[in-house]
Design a protein around this motif. Sequence first.
Motif, mmCIF file in Angstrom:
data_model
loop_
_atom_site.group_PDB
_atom_site.id
_atom_site.type_symbol
_atom_site.label_atom_id
_atom_site.label_comp_id
_atom_site.label_asym_id
_atom_site.label_seq_id
_atom_site.Cartn_x
_atom_site.Cartn_y
_atom_site.Cartn_z
ATOM 1 N N LEU A 73 0.838 -1.209 0.000
ATOM 2 C CA LEU A 73 0.000 0.000 0.000
ATOM 3 C C LEU A 73 0.868 1.253 0.000
ATOM 4 C CD1 LEU A 73 -2.792 -1.114 2.510
ATOM 5 C CD2 LEU A 73 -3.017 -0.802 0.037
ATOM 6 N N PHE A 74 1.950 1.240 0.773
ATOM 7 C CA PHE A 74 2.839 2.403 0.802
ATOM 8 C C PHE A 74 3.503 2.623 -0.559
ATOM 9 C CE2 PHE A 74 7.049 4.289 1.282
ATOM 10 C CZ PHE A 74 6.734 5.481 1.924
ATOM 11 N N ASP A 75 4.023 1.555 -1.146
ATOM 12 C CA ASP A 75 4.701 1.700 -2.433
ATOM 13 C C ASP A 75 3.738 2.145 -3.526
ATOM 14 O OD1 ASP A 75 7.077 1.052 -1.263
ATOM 15 O OD2 ASP A 75 7.488 -0.712 -2.505
ATOM 16 N N THR A 76 2.498 1.658 -3.481
ATOM 17 C CA THR A 76 1.490 2.101 -4.443
ATOM 18 C C THR A 76 1.203 3.584 -4.247
ATOM 19 O OG1 THR A 76 0.472 -0.100 -4.530
ATOM 20 C CG2 THR A 76 -0.882 1.767 -5.242
ATOM 21 N N HIS A 77 1.011 3.982 -3.011
ATOM 22 C CA HIS A 77 0.732 5.387 -2.708
ATOM 23 C C HIS A 77 1.890 6.273 -3.164
ATOM 24 C CE1 HIS A 77 -0.621 8.939 -0.590
ATOM 25 N NE2 HIS A 77 -1.682 8.305 -0.130
ATOM 26 N N THR A 78 3.097 5.842 -2.895
ATOM 27 C CA THR A 78 4.280 6.616 -3.265
ATOM 28 C C THR A 78 4.434 6.749 -4.775
ATOM 29 O OG1 THR A 78 5.427 5.952 -1.240
ATOM 30 C CG2 THR A 78 6.799 6.713 -3.054
ATOM 31 N N ALA A 79 4.180 5.657 -5.494
ATOM 32 C CA ALA A 79 4.341 5.676 -6.941
ATOM 33 C C ALA A 79 3.368 6.643 -7.613
ATOM 34 C CB ALA A 79 4.155 4.271 -7.508
ATOM 35 N N ILE A 80 2.178 6.773 -7.043
ATOM 36 C CA ILE A 80 1.169 7.630 -7.660
ATOM 37 C C ILE A 80 1.258 9.065 -7.165
ATOM 38 C CG2 ILE A 80 -1.327 8.018 -7.839
ATOM 39 C CD1 ILE A 80 -1.669 4.989 -7.927
ATOM 40 N N ASN A 82 3.960 10.462 -5.740
ATOM 41 C CA ASN A 82 5.337 10.971 -5.815
ATOM 42 C C ASN A 82 5.781 11.614 -4.504
ATOM 43 O OD1 ASN A 82 5.819 10.267 -8.580
ATOM 44 N ND2 ASN A 82 4.480 11.968 -9.166
ATOM 45 N N ILE A 83 5.326 11.032 -3.397
ATOM 46 C CA ILE A 83 5.733 11.489 -2.072
ATOM 47 C C ILE A 83 6.380 10.320 -1.349
ATOM 48 C CG2 ILE A 83 4.941 12.376 0.159
ATOM 49 C CD1 ILE A 83 2.580 13.628 -1.273
ATOM 50 N N GLY A 84 7.620 10.483 -0.933
ATOM 51 C CA GLY A 84 8.283 9.444 -0.160
ATOM 52 C C GLY A 84 9.140 8.535 -1.011
ATOM 53 N N THR A 85 9.967 7.756 -0.323
ATOM 54 C CA THR A 85 10.850 6.789 -0.963
ATOM 55 C C THR A 85 10.261 5.396 -0.812
ATOM 56 O OG1 THR A 85 12.771 8.133 -0.383
ATOM 57 C CG2 THR A 85 13.182 5.838 -0.998
ATOM 58 N N PRO A 86 9.999 4.691 -1.905
ATOM 59 C CA PRO A 86 9.368 3.371 -1.791
ATOM 60 C C PRO A 86 10.292 2.353 -1.138
ATOM 61 C CG PRO A 86 10.095 3.754 -4.038
ATOM 62 C CD PRO A 86 10.283 5.052 -3.305
ATOM 63 N N ALA A 287 -2.181 9.570 3.429
ATOM 64 C CA ALA A 287 -0.762 9.484 3.109
ATOM 65 C C ALA A 287 0.068 9.213 4.361
ATOM 66 C CB ALA A 287 -0.290 10.777 2.442
ATOM 67 N N ALA A 288 -0.260 9.895 5.446
ATOM 68 C CA ALA A 288 0.466 9.675 6.700
ATOM 69 C C ALA A 288 0.240 8.260 7.211
ATOM 70 C CB ALA A 288 0.025 10.694 7.742
ATOM 71 N N ASN A 289 -0.980 7.763 7.076
ATOM 72 C CA ASN A 289 -1.267 6.393 7.503
ATOM 73 C C ASN A 289 -0.545 5.367 6.644
ATOM 74 O OD1 ASN A 289 -2.898 6.826 9.752
ATOM 75 N ND2 ASN A 289 -4.731 7.134 8.502
ATOM 76 N N ALA A 290 -0.406 5.647 5.359
ATOM 77 C CA ALA A 290 0.318 4.713 4.490
ATOM 78 C C ALA A 290 1.725 4.491 5.020
ATOM 79 C CB ALA A 290 0.353 5.249 3.066
ATOM 80 N N LYS A 291 2.385 5.568 5.424
ATOM 81 C CA LYS A 291 3.744 5.444 5.943
ATOM 82 C C LYS A 291 3.758 4.819 7.329
ATOM 83 C CE LYS A 291 7.947 8.037 7.008
ATOM 84 N NZ LYS A 291 8.667 9.320 6.896
ATOM 85 N N LEU A 292 2.894 5.292 8.231
ATOM 86 C CA LEU A 292 2.891 4.790 9.600
ATOM 87 C C LEU A 292 2.633 3.289 9.641
ATOM 88 C CD1 LEU A 292 2.886 5.092 12.676
ATOM 89 C CD2 LEU A 292 0.462 5.744 12.530
ATOM 90 N N PHE A 293 1.624 2.818 8.922
ATOM 91 C CA PHE A 293 1.282 1.401 8.976
ATOM 92 C C PHE A 293 2.346 0.540 8.298
ATOM 93 C CE2 PHE A 293 -2.656 3.067 10.435
ATOM 94 C CZ PHE A 293 -3.271 2.047 11.139
ATOM 95 N N ALA A 294 3.006 1.072 7.283
ATOM 96 C CA ALA A 294 4.097 0.319 6.662
ATOM 97 C C ALA A 294 5.272 0.192 7.630
ATOM 98 C CB ALA A 294 4.543 1.000 5.371
#
Length: 447
Positions: A73-80, A82-86, A287-294
């Motif tokens: 989920l994080f990598d998908t969110h990041t790819a679309i 463009n926030i964060g490093t996958p 977006a914050a949850n994508a990172k936190l949960f990952a």
Amino acid sequence: MTTLSSIRKWGVAAFTALAVAVPVAAAPTPATAAATSFDHILYWNDVLLKAYRQTGGPPTVLSRAGAMLHIALFDTHTAISNIGTPYLTSGVNRDPSATYDLKANLDVAAYNLLQLELFPGIDFSSDFQKARLDAPNYEPGPGGFSTSIAESVVDNIRLNRANDGSTDNTPYTPSTEPGQWRPTDGAAAASPNWGRVRPFALTSGSQFRPAPPGGYSTAQTLLASHDYAVQVNEVRALGAANSTTRTATQTQIAYFWANDVDGTYKPPGQLFKLTQTVAKQRGLSQAANAKLFALVGMAMGDAAITAWDAKYQTDIDLWRPVTAIREAGTDGNGETEADTAWQPLSNNAGVPFSPNFPAYVSGHATFGGAWAGIMRRYFGTDSITFTATTEDPHAVGVTRTFTSFTAASVENARSRVYLGVHYQWDGDNGVAAGDAVAGHVFANYLR
């Protein structure tokens, strides 16, 4: 039933067809339509916990699934976005003429990974359909809506975790030597090779291996020590089913953190639920949850590997208290006394049991230390008050409020002594190892 072929490529018609496949009232309510603030990270975490309840089993396999889902989920969110490093930096399949709706790609990533890889025996089609009620309400580009990014991310995750050692079923041969673990309830050793699974962030399962219990390098010197006697006698008094020393509050704490039996969300699930509680309380964005949960998922995935390394891959596979107390006559320690009728507070439908793997270190404590370590670092403070819940059948409706993440993790570790299944050093060193894992994950990944 939703099948892979029906969700591989999305156009406007495909989105519309799936949306109307689920009945929607004339005046939609939250039960039939996604709320405006619908968070797809929290939603799929809840679906994950439902899968935990349905499948049961040891927390090792469950923690791996949690890490993989939330990395995807994080990598998908990041790819679309463009926030964060996958987590995985390999490329994704992107059609320049297509429109990539973020929510749709998150849903496809979660569904594909859960259905095809992690829990193939569960049908997630209704979960997927419910998520897609939050469908795009805008027109796509000339190439239509596409989920090729989500598909690529899932393919990358599956390839990355292939041959990671998680399917190693080499049997474990229990020892009959004093101090060494042996089955307590007839169940074979669970996940005996998990300490050799390739970690998500660590270099190996032994990277943060704690020192042996009490610092003793052999079972013989351990059993002969005063330190060992103190540990055994404490759990003998506090953790007995018929204890007259344990208080009512301590009994509540024991059951509150247990979640050992199948049908609950198990220890990793309880900590994911606490993550949800804090995330909602703090008003985190998707977006914050994508990172936190990952981060939480990765830390708990590697916490399991770290704990199981200490349990099985060291010279002392420490026996559970029930064995230590019943067979105290064999330990050579004059400060311990055998009680062949001793039973732990821990029970499943009234039948006493101890988890079917060695005591040292505590998996609960290592998970808790990893969780608290990520939460403290992510929020930049330990001083956040929150109320926790449980699914253990002995603590239905019980809640406990904490003023820090560390306080929750320390109580979680201590609860295992009250339950009669661990010694205190199992908890202390488990929390420390889990925090070390969290520090490494947070400093090196998803930055």
